[in-house]
Design a protein around this motif. Structure first.
Motif, PDB file in Angstrom:
ATOM      1  N   GLU A 151       0.830  -1.205   0.000  1.00 59.74           N
ATOM      2  CA  GLU A 151       0.000   0.000   0.000  1.00 59.74           C
ATOM      3  C   GLU A 151       0.870   1.262   0.000  1.00 59.74           C
ATOM      4  O   GLU A 151       0.560   2.246  -0.664  1.00 59.74           O
ATOM      5  N   LYS A 152       1.971   1.227   0.746  1.00 56.28           N
ATOM      6  CA  LYS A 152       2.884   2.367   0.844  1.00 56.28           C
ATOM      7  C   LYS A 152       3.880   2.409  -0.318  1.00 56.28           C
ATOM      8  O   LYS A 152       4.679   3.338  -0.414  1.00 56.28           O
ATOM      9  N   LEU A 153       3.835   1.379  -1.178  1.00 56.51           N
ATOM     10  CA  LEU A 153       4.731   1.265  -2.327  1.00 56.51           C
ATOM     11  C   LEU A 153       6.207   1.259  -1.925  1.00 56.51           C
ATOM     12  O   LEU A 153       7.054   1.874  -2.571  1.00 56.51           O
ATOM     13  N   ILE A 154       6.496   0.543  -0.830  1.00 55.56           N
ATOM     14  CA  ILE A 154       7.879   0.391  -0.379  1.00 55.56           C
ATOM     15  C   ILE A 154       8.163  -1.089  -0.126  1.00 55.56           C
ATOM     16  O   ILE A 154       7.252  -1.856   0.172  1.00 55.56           O
ATOM     17  N   PRO A 155       9.424  -1.484  -0.257  1.00 53.00           N
ATOM     18  CA  PRO A 155       9.762  -2.882   0.030  1.00 53.00           C
ATOM     19  C   PRO A 155       9.503  -3.209   1.504  1.00 53.00           C
ATOM     20  O   PRO A 155       9.624  -2.346   2.386  1.00 53.00           O
ATOM     21  N   ILE A 156       9.178  -4.446   1.759  1.00 46.04           N
ATOM     22  CA  ILE A 156       8.896  -4.872   3.134  1.00 46.04           C
ATOM     23  C   ILE A 156      10.108  -4.652   4.044  1.00 46.04           C
ATOM     24  O   ILE A 156       9.960  -4.303   5.212  1.00 46.04           O
ATOM     25  N   ASN A 157      11.313  -4.818   3.501  1.00 44.51           N
ATOM     26  CA  ASN A 157      12.510  -4.579   4.303  1.00 44.51           C
ATOM     27  C   ASN A 157      12.634  -3.110   4.705  1.00 44.51           C
ATOM     28  O   ASN A 157      13.104  -2.796   5.800  1.00 44.51           O
ATOM     29  N   ALA A 158      12.224  -2.201   3.824  1.00 39.76           N
ATOM     30  CA  ALA A 158      12.266  -0.770   4.148  1.00 39.76           C
ATOM     31  C   ALA A 158      11.254  -0.446   5.241  1.00 39.76           C
ATOM     32  O   ALA A 158      11.553   0.337   6.159  1.00 39.76           O
ATOM     33  N   LEU A 159      10.070  -1.040   5.173  1.00 47.37           N
ATOM     34  CA  LEU A 159       9.070  -0.817   6.215  1.00 47.37           C
ATOM     35  C   LEU A 159       9.558  -1.394   7.540  1.00 47.37           C
ATOM     36  O   LEU A 159       9.419  -0.760   8.591  1.00 47.37           O
ATOM     37  N   ALA A 160      10.166  -2.563   7.500  1.00 47.15           N
ATOM     38  CA  ALA A 160      10.711  -3.172   8.719  1.00 47.15           C
ATOM     39  C   ALA A 160      11.797  -2.280   9.322  1.00 47.15           C
ATOM     40  O   ALA A 160      11.848  -2.104  10.541  1.00 47.15           O
ATOM     41  N   ALA A 161      12.646  -1.701   8.476  1.00 45.98           N
ATOM     42  CA  ALA A 161      13.709  -0.819   8.974  1.00 45.98           C
ATOM     43  C   ALA A 161      13.117   0.434   9.609  1.00 45.98           C
ATOM     44  O   ALA A 161      13.604   0.906  10.645  1.00 45.98           O
ATOM     45  N   GLU A 162      12.059   0.966   9.014  1.00 45.44           N
ATOM     46  CA  GLU A 162      11.373   2.139   9.578  1.00 45.44           C
ATOM     47  C   GLU A 162      10.793   1.812  10.954  1.00 45.44           C
ATOM     48  O   GLU A 162      10.954   2.574  11.908  1.00 45.44           O
ATOM     49  N   ILE A 163      10.129   0.680  11.055  1.00 43.14           N
ATOM     50  CA  ILE A 163       9.544   0.254  12.327  1.00 43.14           C
ATOM     51  C   ILE A 163      10.648   0.024  13.357  1.00 43.14           C
ATOM     52  O   ILE A 163      10.535   0.453  14.507  1.00 43.14           O
ATOM     53  N   ASP A 164      11.721  -0.620  12.914  1.00 44.12           N
ATOM     54  CA  ASP A 164      12.842  -0.907  13.812  1.00 44.12           C
ATOM     55  C   ASP A 164      13.450   0.385  14.353  1.00 44.12           C
ATOM     56  O   ASP A 164      13.768   0.481  15.543  1.00 44.12           O
ATOM     57  N   ALA A 165      13.608   1.381  13.508  1.00 39.21           N
ATOM     58  CA  ALA A 165      14.216   2.650  13.916  1.00 39.21           C
ATOM     59  C   ALA A 165      13.345   3.416  14.909  1.00 39.21           C
ATOM     60  O   ALA A 165      13.861   4.182  15.719  1.00 39.21           O
ATOM     61  N   ASN A 166      12.036   3.198  14.853  1.00 44.45           N
ATOM     62  CA  ASN A 166      11.107   3.952  15.703  1.00 44.45           C
ATOM     63  C   ASN A 166      10.566   3.169  16.885  1.00 44.45           C
ATOM     64  O   ASN A 166       9.771   3.703  17.657  1.00 44.45           O
ATOM     65  N   ARG A 167      10.990   1.921  17.041  1.00 46.42           N
ATOM     66  CA  ARG A 167      10.407   1.097  18.103  1.00 46.42           C
ATOM     67  C   ARG A 167      11.010   1.410  19.467  1.00 46.42           C
ATOM     68  O   ARG A 167      12.135   1.905  19.569  1.00 46.42           O
ATOM     69  N   ASP A 168      10.248   1.081  20.485  1.00 41.10           N
ATOM     70  CA  ASP A 168      10.730   1.149  21.863  1.00 41.10           C
ATOM     71  C   ASP A 168      11.767   0.042  22.020  1.00 41.10           C
ATOM     72  O   ASP A 168      11.506  -1.110  21.683  1.00 41.10           O
ATOM     73  N   LEU A 169      12.930   0.369  22.510  1.00 43.93           N
ATOM     74  CA  LEU A 169      13.998  -0.627  22.612  1.00 43.93           C
ATOM     75  C   LEU A 169      13.686  -1.734  23.611  1.00 43.93           C
ATOM     76  O   LEU A 169      14.382  -2.751  23.638  1.00 43.93           O
ATOM     77  N   ASN A 170      12.638  -1.559  24.415  1.00 36.44           N
ATOM     78  CA  ASN A 170      12.220  -2.624  25.331  1.00 36.44           C
ATOM     79  C   ASN A 170      11.337  -3.658  24.638  1.00 36.44           C
ATOM     80  O   ASN A 170      11.009  -4.679  25.232  1.00 36.44           O
ATOM     81  N   ALA A 171      10.942  -3.365  23.404  1.00 40.76           N
ATOM     82  CA  ALA A 171      10.094  -4.288  22.645  1.00 40.76           C
ATOM     83  C   ALA A 171      10.909  -4.908  21.520  1.00 40.76           C
ATOM     84  O   ALA A 171      11.738  -4.242  20.899  1.00 40.76           O
ATOM     85  N   GLY A 172      10.659  -6.161  21.242  1.00 42.12           N
ATOM     86  CA  GLY A 172      11.323  -6.830  20.130  1.00 42.12           C
ATOM     87  C   GLY A 172      10.739  -6.374  18.805  1.00 42.12           C
ATOM     88  O   GLY A 172       9.666  -5.763  18.747  1.00 42.12           O
ATOM     89  N   LEU A 173      11.441  -6.682  17.734  1.00 47.71           N
ATOM     90  CA  LEU A 173      10.989  -6.276  16.409  1.00 47.71           C
ATOM     91  C   LEU A 173       9.645  -6.903  16.053  1.00 47.71           C
ATOM     92  O   LEU A 173       8.772  -6.221  15.499  1.00 47.71           O
ATOM     93  N   ALA A 174       9.438  -8.161  16.369  1.00 47.32           N
ATOM     94  CA  ALA A 174       8.158  -8.809  16.047  1.00 47.32           C
ATOM     95  C   ALA A 174       7.004  -8.105  16.766  1.00 47.32           C
ATOM     96  O   ALA A 174       5.949  -7.863  16.168  1.00 47.32           O
ATOM     97  N   THR A 175       7.200  -7.769  18.015  1.00 48.50           N
ATOM     98  CA  THR A 175       6.164  -7.047  18.765  1.00 48.50           C
ATOM     99  C   THR A 175       5.925  -5.687  18.133  1.00 48.50           C
ATOM    100  O   THR A 175       4.767  -5.266  17.967  1.00 48.50           O
TER     101      THR A 175
END
Length: 78
Positions: free
Chosen positions: A35-59
């Protein structure tokens, strides 16, 4: 519907990592990337960069997917 998480590989900033997600979350995650027209790895990197470090990437991905569809439904955040 699979209730057991399945481990899948992603590449974040040039490094391979794995994330365990249920099929429904993985499909929704892929749909959002499309939907965002971006690769899934790019979306994962965006989420990873903005996540709370107390939460894992899957969460963080699950919470991102939930927030995305709540916003799409006009549902207030709780």
């Amino acid at each position: 519907m699979s209730s057991r998480p399945i481990k899948r590989s992603l590449t974040l900033r040039g490094h391979r990592t794995s994330v365990s997600l249920e099929d429904d979350f993985w499909r929704a995650f892929r749909d959002i990337a499309e939907e965002k027209l971006i690769p899934i790895n790019a979306l994962a990197a965006e989420i990873d960069a903005n996540r709370d470090l107390n939460a894992g990437l899957a969460t963080a991905i699950r919470l991102y997917v939930l927030a995305h569809f709540r916003a799409a439904a006009g549902s207030p955040r709780q």
